[in-house]
Design an enzyme around this catalytic site. Structure first.
Site, PDB file in Angstrom:
ATOM      1  N   ILE A  97      42.981  50.454  45.017  1.00  0.00           N
ATOM      2  CA  ILE A  97      42.456  51.820  44.879  1.00  0.00           C
ATOM      3  C   ILE A  97      41.063  51.704  44.258  1.00  0.00           C
ATOM      4  O   ILE A  97      40.907  51.049  43.221  1.00  0.00           O
ATOM      5  CB  ILE A  97      43.340  52.658  43.919  1.00  0.00           C
ATOM      6  CG1 ILE A  97      44.837  52.464  44.217  1.00  0.00           C
ATOM      7  CG2 ILE A  97      42.944  54.126  43.941  1.00  0.00           C
ATOM      8  CD1 ILE A  97      45.748  53.000  43.095  1.00  0.00           C
ATOM      9  N   ILE A 126      42.934  47.876  40.904  1.00  0.00           N
ATOM     10  CA  ILE A 126      41.814  48.813  40.832  1.00  0.00           C
ATOM     11  C   ILE A 126      40.523  48.117  41.241  1.00  0.00           C
ATOM     12  O   ILE A 126      40.179  47.055  40.716  1.00  0.00           O
ATOM     13  CB  ILE A 126      41.668  49.384  39.397  1.00  0.00           C
ATOM     14  CG1 ILE A 126      42.973  50.070  38.963  1.00  0.00           C
ATOM     15  CG2 ILE A 126      40.485  50.348  39.322  1.00  0.00           C
ATOM     16  CD1 ILE A 126      43.423  51.228  39.834  1.00  0.00           C
ATOM     17  N   LYS A 127      39.829  48.749  42.196  1.00  0.00           N
ATOM     18  CA  LYS A 127      38.589  48.155  42.702  1.00  0.00           C
ATOM     19  C   LYS A 127      37.374  48.655  41.914  1.00  0.00           C
ATOM     20  O   LYS A 127      37.165  49.863  41.793  1.00  0.00           O
ATOM     21  CB  LYS A 127      38.399  48.515  44.185  1.00  0.00           C
ATOM     22  CG  LYS A 127      39.363  47.787  45.090  1.00  0.00           C
ATOM     23  CD  LYS A 127      39.279  48.286  46.519  1.00  0.00           C
ATOM     24  CE  LYS A 127      38.334  47.482  47.359  1.00  0.00           C
ATOM     25  NZ  LYS A 127      38.370  47.907  48.782  1.00  0.00           N
ATOM     26  N   PHE A 128      36.610  47.683  41.418  1.00  0.00           N
ATOM     27  CA  PHE A 128      35.328  47.959  40.766  1.00  0.00           C
ATOM     28  C   PHE A 128      34.253  47.219  41.555  1.00  0.00           C
ATOM     29  O   PHE A 128      34.503  46.106  42.041  1.00  0.00           O
ATOM     30  CB  PHE A 128      35.302  47.394  39.337  1.00  0.00           C
ATOM     31  CG  PHE A 128      36.313  47.969  38.385  1.00  0.00           C
ATOM     32  CD1 PHE A 128      36.091  49.184  37.763  1.00  0.00           C
ATOM     33  CD2 PHE A 128      37.473  47.269  38.082  1.00  0.00           C
ATOM     34  CE1 PHE A 128      37.016  49.704  36.858  1.00  0.00           C
ATOM     35  CE2 PHE A 128      38.395  47.775  37.178  1.00  0.00           C
ATOM     36  CZ  PHE A 128      38.169  48.996  36.566  1.00  0.00           C
ATOM     37  N   ASN A 149      40.454  44.415  41.498  1.00  0.00           N
ATOM     38  CA  ASN A 149      39.924  43.819  42.731  1.00  0.00           C
ATOM     39  C   ASN A 149      38.419  44.082  42.724  1.00  0.00           C
ATOM     40  O   ASN A 149      37.984  45.233  42.822  1.00  0.00           O
ATOM     41  CB  ASN A 149      40.605  44.493  43.942  1.00  0.00           C
ATOM     42  CG  ASN A 149      40.040  44.015  45.270  1.00  0.00           C
ATOM     43  OD1 ASN A 149      39.097  43.231  45.333  1.00  0.00           O
ATOM     44  ND2 ASN A 149      40.635  44.516  46.354  1.00  0.00           N
TER      45      ASN A 149
END
Ligand code: G3P
Length: 305
Positions: A97, A126-128, A149
């Protein structure tokens, strides 16, 4: 909201090839595709989403066609709904996400979004973005035991910074996503970056897993498997083509068609320096963030955006 059949209603024809070590993820924002791919492959290890993919979800697209948009709260509720549906289809897998991030989004804002999103489902990553604020947020997120991620990675140096910023995290809790197709678009061989990062990480403790992303064709998928990428995420059409071909594995005769792409040379980089010391700037990371934020803002009424 999205309606779709549950897995099991179509007969599963295949199972994971025995020699396949790479995890296979779907890159998409439509739960129907998730169901469809599970029924074609007989398995799916996870899914990646991003703001562009969510903006292409058929329900979102239909809403825009009607000339309607979302409020800021509604769009988050919609993303959450889509992610929950996908998560329910692959409860043993991982679902990525992505936080909203444009050039001016500070780490604190990314982290606040991450804390909320991580509570949406039990199997989220969690995508950063791999920019300075994204790395700062990720360093704090892993300390809070979130899975992350790191997306929009275009260089070995950025991957080194991801390794260093998340040092101490458990294996399986950190992914780095190099975008191979967008490097190919620039005339360089994106798959070289995968090989280079895997070699560089060979000197490490294995806490970061390489997730090959921006896959555009079957050969990208096969080369990622051949190189030993930990994970590869591919769009619906590529996974469907792989399933239709009987999930063929890259054999000893497989040669990745480099065509006229320039090689990306390997660089000796120490992955144990403080993460702030790496040169993580990359034009494609900035451009990628611009595109993701524009697609997201395109879903929202002007006043709310
Ligand atoms: O996995 C990342 C992906 O969604 C971006 O793909 O084709 O826009 O470079 P692409």
């Amino acid at each position: 909201m999205t309606r779709f059949l549950r897995p099991g209603k179509r007969q599963v024809k295949h199972m994971r090839p025995r020699e396949l070590r790479t995890k296979i993820f779907l890159d998409g924002g439509n739960p129907f595709e998730t169901w469809d791919i599970i029924s074609r492959l007989g398995f799916l290890d996870g899914q990646t989403t991003n703001p562009t993919l969510i903006s292409k979800n058929p329900d979102a697209a239909e809403r825009l066609r009607r000339g309607e948009r979302f409020s800021g709260d509604e769009v988050m509720a919609f993303y959450r709904h889509v992610v929950k549906e996908i998560s329910g289809l692959i409860p043993e897998g991982s679902v990525s996400i992505e936080v909203y991030a444009d050039r001016s989004t500070p780490a604190e804002s990314m982290l606040a979004q991450a804390r909320d999103m991580f509570g949406w489902i039990p199997n989220g990553h969690i995508k950063f973005p791999v920019n300075r604020e994204g790395l700062k947020a990720a360093a704090r997120a892993v300390k809070e035991r979130m899975r992350v991620n790191m997306t929009l990675c275009f260089s070995q140096e950025q991957a080194a910074a991801v390794y260093a910023a998340t040092a101490g995290a458990r294996r399986g809790t950190v992914y780095v996503s190099p975008f191979v197709g967008r490097l190919d678009d620039r005339g360089v061989n994106g798959m070289d970056l995968i090989g280079n990062i895997l070699t560089m990480y060979g000197a490490g403790d294995g806490h970061v897993q390489v997730l090959t992303a921006s896959v555009r064709k079957l050969e990208h998928l096969l080369e990622a498997i051949r190189l030993g990428s930990d994970i590869v995420t591919a769009p619906y059409e590529v996974l469907k083509a792989w399933a239709d071909g009987g999930m063929a594995m890259p054999g000893p005769d497989f040669r990745y068609p480099v065509e006229n792409l320039a090689p990306i040379p390997y660089r000796e980089i120490d992955i144990r320096r403080p993460w702030e010391t790496y040169d993580i700037r990359h034009e494609l990371t900035d451009k990628g963030m611009e595109r993701f934020s524009a697609d997201w803002n395109g879903l929202i009424t002007k006043r709310a955006a």
